[in-house]
Design a protein around this motif. Structure first.
Motif, PDB file in Angstrom:
ATOM      1  N   GLU A  73       0.745  -1.208  -0.042  1.00 47.87           N
ATOM      2  CA  GLU A  73       0.157  -0.064  -0.112  1.00 47.87           C
ATOM      3  C   GLU A  73       0.926   1.252   0.027  1.00 47.87           C
ATOM      4  OE1 GLU A  73      -4.238   1.459   2.261  1.00 47.87           O
ATOM      5  OE2 GLU A  73      -2.470   0.311   3.289  1.00 47.87           O
ATOM      6  N   PHE A  91      -0.305   6.215  -4.724  1.00 48.88           N
ATOM      7  CA  PHE A  91      -1.551   5.606  -5.173  1.00 48.88           C
ATOM      8  C   PHE A  91      -2.287   6.651  -6.144  1.00 48.88           C
ATOM      9  CE2 PHE A  91      -0.713   3.455  -1.435  1.00 48.88           C
ATOM     10  CZ  PHE A  91      -0.375   2.223  -1.773  1.00 48.88           C
ATOM     11  N   THR A  99      -4.094   7.394  -9.543  1.00 45.85           N
ATOM     12  CA  THR A  99      -4.653   6.408 -10.338  1.00 45.85           C
ATOM     13  C   THR A  99      -4.959   7.241 -11.776  1.00 45.85           C
ATOM     14  OG1 THR A  99      -6.818   7.062  -9.596  1.00 45.85           O
ATOM     15  CG2 THR A  99      -5.827   4.907  -8.624  1.00 45.85           C
ATOM     16  N   ARG A 139     -11.897   4.590  -8.878  1.00 44.14           N
ATOM     17  CA  ARG A 139     -11.409   3.111  -8.570  1.00 44.14           C
ATOM     18  C   ARG A 139     -12.643   2.118  -8.243  1.00 44.14           C
ATOM     19  NH1 ARG A 139      -7.392   5.266  -3.492  1.00 44.14           N
ATOM     20  NH2 ARG A 139      -5.773   6.107  -4.889  1.00 44.14           N
ATOM     21  N   PRO A 156     -11.391   0.010  -0.096  1.00 49.18           N
ATOM     22  CA  PRO A 156     -10.152   0.389  -0.685  1.00 49.18           C
ATOM     23  C   PRO A 156      -8.818  -0.349   0.046  1.00 49.18           C
ATOM     24  CG  PRO A 156     -11.008   2.266   0.402  1.00 49.18           C
ATOM     25  CD  PRO A 156     -11.910   1.169   0.430  1.00 49.18           C
ATOM     26  N   ARG A 205      -7.658  -4.868  -3.781  1.00 49.30           N
ATOM     27  CA  ARG A 205      -7.906  -3.533  -4.422  1.00 49.30           C
ATOM     28  C   ARG A 205      -6.489  -2.813  -3.855  1.00 49.30           C
ATOM     29  NH1 ARG A 205     -11.612  -2.426  -8.007  1.00 49.30           N
ATOM     30  NH2 ARG A 205     -13.693  -2.300  -6.810  1.00 49.30           N
ATOM     31  N   THR A 206      -5.722  -3.179  -2.933  1.00 51.75           N
ATOM     32  CA  THR A 206      -4.544  -2.631  -2.841  1.00 51.75           C
ATOM     33  C   THR A 206      -3.564  -3.148  -3.982  1.00 51.75           C
ATOM     34  OG1 THR A 206      -4.716  -2.621  -0.404  1.00 51.75           O
ATOM     35  CG2 THR A 206      -2.558  -2.457  -1.287  1.00 51.75           C
ATOM     36  N   GLU A 213      -4.451  -3.904  -6.790  1.00 53.54           N
ATOM     37  CA  GLU A 213      -4.872  -3.301  -8.280  1.00 53.54           C
ATOM     38  C   GLU A 213      -4.427  -1.815  -8.317  1.00 53.54           C
ATOM     39  OE1 GLU A 213      -9.185  -2.064  -9.953  1.00 53.54           O
ATOM     40  OE2 GLU A 213      -8.756  -2.156  -7.851  1.00 53.54           O
ATOM     41  N   ARG A 214      -4.412  -1.195  -7.119  1.00 49.75           N
ATOM     42  CA  ARG A 214      -3.742   0.161  -7.215  1.00 49.75           C
ATOM     43  C   ARG A 214      -2.250   0.305  -7.303  1.00 49.75           C
ATOM     44  NH1 ARG A 214      -7.099   0.676  -2.626  1.00 49.75           N
ATOM     45  NH2 ARG A 214      -5.215   0.976  -1.318  1.00 49.75           N
ATOM     46  N   THR A 240      -0.334   2.214 -10.175  1.00 49.72           N
ATOM     47  CA  THR A 240       0.704   2.966 -10.006  1.00 49.72           C
ATOM     48  C   THR A 240       1.924   2.882 -10.833  1.00 49.72           C
ATOM     49  OG1 THR A 240      -0.361   3.612  -7.935  1.00 49.72           O
ATOM     50  CG2 THR A 240       1.828   4.341  -8.147  1.00 49.72           C
TER      51      THR A 240
END
Length: 487
Positions: free
Chosen positions: A217, A277, A279, A284, A326, A331-332, A334-335, A339
């Protein structure tokens, strides 16, 4: 569908260059991704080791049954560990002197902190040395003993390291030696399957996944080591659902409890979060079609939270917990992939590129079809290194879950924009892993996410090639309806 499973299990390196050994990351210092490469009990490894030309044709020493080394007993190993491990863990858990006491001047405090950090690094290095390949017999006793909890201790140190870096606001592009050693040690300890099972049970799973999720993260350089651990852990079938559905425990309005193992992050600078992070303006929480619901229900337990699982589809509580939060692991990841995606355009090896590669390896593992062990030997893993089995219904649920993220689009993008020629798409390369993910997702209705991502246009450039990648591309195109079944 069976063809897609078969193609996903084939080794592109063997198809292109003949049978080759798996090449492990050369910068992981003993981190091995599956137990099949490290277990001395494997009949394949034992036979292969005896057939080595250096052994068969060596004149230095002839083989004799009396020369074999007898393995150490667990009691002997544990006795030797008891002499040093408690001291190492005590140093790792200790705190530096506080500046608020006023007992030291600033100059003295800096000197004391420097000595403290040097001592802590030395303890972590010695603990890591106990888990490397040469001392792999220590791995199971270190985790399975009730005399200490090495997983909790290392997880707490890792969380503290992440908190300190973000609160102080130091540069997150420089690798921290202590954090690197912690991640390496945890990876080494996760290699035995019995340790994998221990790590995903009860409070241990929450603590260790929370710690490694914080590394990802924060987009720290050690993120690739955290992704290797998550990828490694999901070679155990029982770990697939708990890891994929992991959401950190929350209370008091959704914040993480302020304890010694997980602190509230509300006081951290927003600049760090937005820097790590961004995007690029992309939403998101884009709307997606709901997952299918069926009549048959069963219990699914993830991180102590029991929710309803509906046969071929999960109910809205599961979806909201993972996709709507999130802070969930999915989801972490994915971000982080969004990035670091620009690093994929360069063929220069970087920690960001490796983080994405092993995050994709995790996605390939959890979307891979059910593999049942047919051998009667319980210690022998399946051909792809997975131990145990998971139902096709659960795999389909996970594929549906992944299809509602940006991950399918990114996977297609990584293949389309690859800077490497296809001849370099060897086993466990990013492109090989991404094609494996597409094979997995294309088996179910989740294939719609590949169609939306423009996978057909990308794969049409590959399907004319000979070899495993061409076969995979054609099989995926058939599943997407872009090619007739008689391809």
């Amino acid at each position: 569908m069976a063809l897609l499973l078969l193609l996903n299990r084939m080794n592109p390196s063997a198809c292109l260059f003949g049978n080759t050994d798996t090449v492990l990351p050369d910068d992981n210092d003993g981190i091995i991704l599956t137990d099949t490469t490290s277990s001395d009990d494997s009949p394949i490894k034992s036979l292969g080791g005896r057939m080595s030309p250096r052994i068969c044709f060596s004149n230095s020493k002839s083989y004799s049954p009396n020369d074999t080394v007898q393995p150490l007993s667990n009691d002997v190993i544990l006795s030797s560990l008891e002499r040093v491990v408690p001291e190492y863990l005590a140093i790792i858990a200790s705190k530096p002197p506080s500046s608020s006491s006023g007992a030291f001047s600033q100059k003295e405090l800096r000197k004391i902190n420097k000595q403290f950090n040097r001592k802590k690094t030395a303890a972590l290095q010695k603990l890591h040395d106990l888990t490397i390949k040469a001392h792999e017999y220590n791995r199971v006793p270190l985790v399975q003993t009730d005399k200490w909890d090495i997983i909790a201790a290392l997880s707490a140190a890792l969380i503290e390291s992440c908190d300190d870096q973000i609160i102080v606001g130091t540069d997150n592009q420089s690798m921290d030696e202590n954090r690197r050693l912690i991640c390496w040690t945890i990876n080494n300890l996760s290699i035995p399957y019995e340790n994998k099972a221990t790590m995903i049970q009860g409070d241990r799973s929450v603590v260790i996944l929370q710690a490694l999720k914080m590394v990802i993260e924060s987009n720290l350089p050690e993120s690739y080591l955290a992704c290797i651990f998550i990828n490694n852990l999901t070679f155990l079938a029982d770990a697939i659902k708990p890891v994929t559905l992991f959401v950190p425990p929350a209370c008091d309005g959704g914040r993480v409890p302020n304890t010694s193992l997980s602190r509230s992050r509300s006081s951290r600078p927003n600049t760090i979060r937005s820097r790590s992070f961004s995007t690029n303006g992309r939403s998101r929480s884009a709307s997606h079609r709901p997952l299918p619901q069926t009549k048959r229900s069963q219990s699914l337990s993830a991180n102590g939270l029991t929710v309803c699982c509906e046969g071929e589809g999960w109910d809205s509580e599961v979806i909201d917990n993972v996709l709507g939060n999130p802070s969930s692991l999915l989801r972490t990841i994915e971000r982080m992939m969004i990035t670091n995606a620009p690093f994929m355009l360069s063929d220069v090896k970087s920690v960001q590129r490796e983080a994405i590669r092993w995050a994709c390896g995790f996605i390939r593992n959890v979307t891979n079809g059910a593999e049942k062990i047919t051998t009667s030997e319980t210690g022998v893993a399946s051909p792809r290194g997975r131990k145990g089995s998971i139902s096709d219904d659960s795999i389909e649920n996970i594929c549906q879950l992944v299809s509602r993220t940006e991950i399918p689009r990114l996977v297609v993008q990584f293949v389309r924009d690859s800077p490497h020629p296809t001849v370099k798409w060897t086993k466990d390369s990013l492109e090989d892993i991404c094609l494996g993910i597409m094979c997995n997702i294309a088996r179910f209705s989740s294939r719609e996410s590949l169609i939306r991502a423009g996978a057909a246009a990308v794969l049409e450039k590959i399907e004319t090639l000979s070899g495993i990648h061409g076969y995979r591309a054609r099989a995926i195109l058939v599943s997407l309806g872009a090619l007739p079944k008689q391809f």
